[in-house]
Design an enzyme around this catalytic site. Sequence first.
Site: not given
Lengths: 283, 130
Positions: A12, A59, A196, A243
């Site tokens: 996302h 977030h 990431h 995540e």
Amino acid sequence: MAKVTAGVGVSHVPAIGVAMDTGLTEQPYWQPVFEGFKFSRTWMKESKPDVIVLVYNDHCTAFSAECIPTFALGCAAEFAPADEGWGPRPVPVLKGHQELASHIAQSVILDEFDLTIMNAMEVDHGATVPLSVMFGDMEEGDEWPCLVIPLCVNVVQYPPPTGNRCYNLGKAIRRAVDSYPEDLQVMVFGTGGMSHQLQAERAGLINPEWDKRFLDLLTEDPVAGSQIPHVEYMREAGSEGIEMVMWHVMRGALDDEVTEVHRHYHIPASNTAVGHIILENKS
Amino acid sequence: MTKKDYDDIPGTFVFDADRSRQGYHLNMFCSSLRLAKNREAMQADPEGYMAGFPMTAAQIEAVRERDWNGMLALGGNIYYTSKLAAFDKINFQDLAAMMTGVSRDEYRDMMLNGGRSIEGNRYTSEWEDK
Ligand SMILES: [Fe+2]
């Protein structure tokens, strides 16, 4: 009766939303990212889900440092795209399915998953980007083609829930959906990842071999995948790669045996490896 | 503090309860900037706006200097500090370039070439010669 038909795993990355909102998707940088969603958009049109249970993380948008629920289920009638610092994304408001959401909340809480219930919540890129990539561009006045029940998972403050806990929550959500009397086709989305790292001197870390193994396990051996320890995600897939625990909620809601109908993997989108998988229940 | 199994990951701050406690007011300051009215107040009077949050002198200095790694070392978390970056019109990719000490173009090229390899970047011991 309601039934879970399929699961979708998808990154996302906020920059993907920016690329769509500013018309950059045909640029050489972005074209290969979006190429991998062509199949998915056709598949979504054909599959016509009534409701998506969308597992994502906030977030620091709806939740500040003041309150950090491990699992928070969106039970509101609607969820507006939030201003994350750049103004809200120009995409439709998400419409919830309040009765199914309340049913899931009751069912999984009695199943001993102590969810937080959100009766008002804005959603950030974690929820809107997966809908955008799967449904395509939206014009002003459009609505999302189906209802959405957002499920927020804390992955900001360590520790997030374990992969095992996420997988078992998926199973509890499945039991809840299976016991809901209305005829509904329900999909579950697991979002975030893949490898990431956004922070500090190791930012930009990407580990395609590890990501591939994660996707393989997700399809073929989800129990093994759910046992990956947190430190392995952070070391091997970057601090924000953790995540990916959220994908186990999606997998837990599916049958033990599934058909992988689509997979897409591309490096990079901004700081991130983009991963996408579609798994269908056989029954 | 007890030893943590993630302490030996190089170039990484794991935002756990200890860091969250240390960085609470810094993170509250950063996340407040998600709202337009707060961004306007910060624009109009940065020092006055920061004074509304009981941050440490070192945290205030790190914000003033836009010392992005320094903020993380003082308990900041990237998802919060990215709101301060957004206030400065800096996106995640350019912020990452700043934190890794390379130019915007160098960082973008590294990502286009597959990103930072995992080889040599798993353990702090692998960074000792750097
Ligand atoms: Fe995310």
